[in-house]
Design a protein around this motif. Sequence first.
Motif, PDB file in Angstrom:
ATOM      1  N   ALA A  72     -43.090 -15.845 -39.936  1.00 42.10           N
ATOM      2  CA  ALA A  72     -42.128 -15.421 -40.957  1.00 42.10           C
ATOM      3  C   ALA A  72     -42.756 -14.295 -41.776  1.00 42.10           C
ATOM      4  CB  ALA A  72     -41.749 -16.582 -41.859  1.00 42.10           C
ATOM      5  N   THR A  95     -37.809 -14.269 -39.688  1.00 42.35           N
ATOM      6  CA  THR A  95     -38.335 -15.530 -39.170  1.00 42.35           C
ATOM      7  C   THR A  95     -38.373 -15.462 -37.653  1.00 42.35           C
ATOM      8  OG1 THR A  95     -36.142 -16.565 -39.145  1.00 42.35           O
ATOM      9  CG2 THR A  95     -37.479 -16.921 -41.112  1.00 42.35           C
ATOM     10  N   ALA A 101     -41.781 -12.851 -35.722  1.00 38.48           N
ATOM     11  CA  ALA A 101     -40.716 -12.875 -36.725  1.00 38.48           C
ATOM     12  C   ALA A 101     -39.875 -11.602 -36.643  1.00 38.48           C
ATOM     13  CB  ALA A 101     -41.317 -13.018 -38.118  1.00 38.48           C
TER      14      ALA A 101
END
Length: 149
Positions: A72, A95, A101
């Motif tokens: 993330a 994310t 991510a």
Amino acid sequence: GHDVKFFGATSGAYLEWDESADELEIRGGAATPGKLLLSTAETTVVDGNKLGQIDFQAPVDSAGTDAILVGASIYAEADNTFSSSVNATELVFATGASEAAAEKMRITSDGKVGIGTSAPASSLDVVGEVVLRRNAIRNSRLQSWVLGG
């Protein structure tokens, strides 16, 4: 390990690595909050440049491959070329599931929120299915209430 503490010029302000808590604290003074500054040394900021970024990762996970990728991120991205009168910046939330991510939500410099889109066209722009449960939604144009099931 040892605790390490740096004091600022403001009474009560400091940065401390607390060894026993495995924690970094940034404390402000009596009238100011603790503050963390992420910045860029870019001399000409243009649309798309990142100004600062926070990544969340498990880099020593024994599973390797996807497990050690950044899971993330939150970052500030320039929304235009900066000038003496422009610093338009967007906040991006990224994310991952089984990949690095990637962007999932963005707040634009003019306050629009996009979920599933990097270019929201309205105050809240969602690309994908939206489910509301046991909520009341008021539509100000129709002056009516819609109740979710």
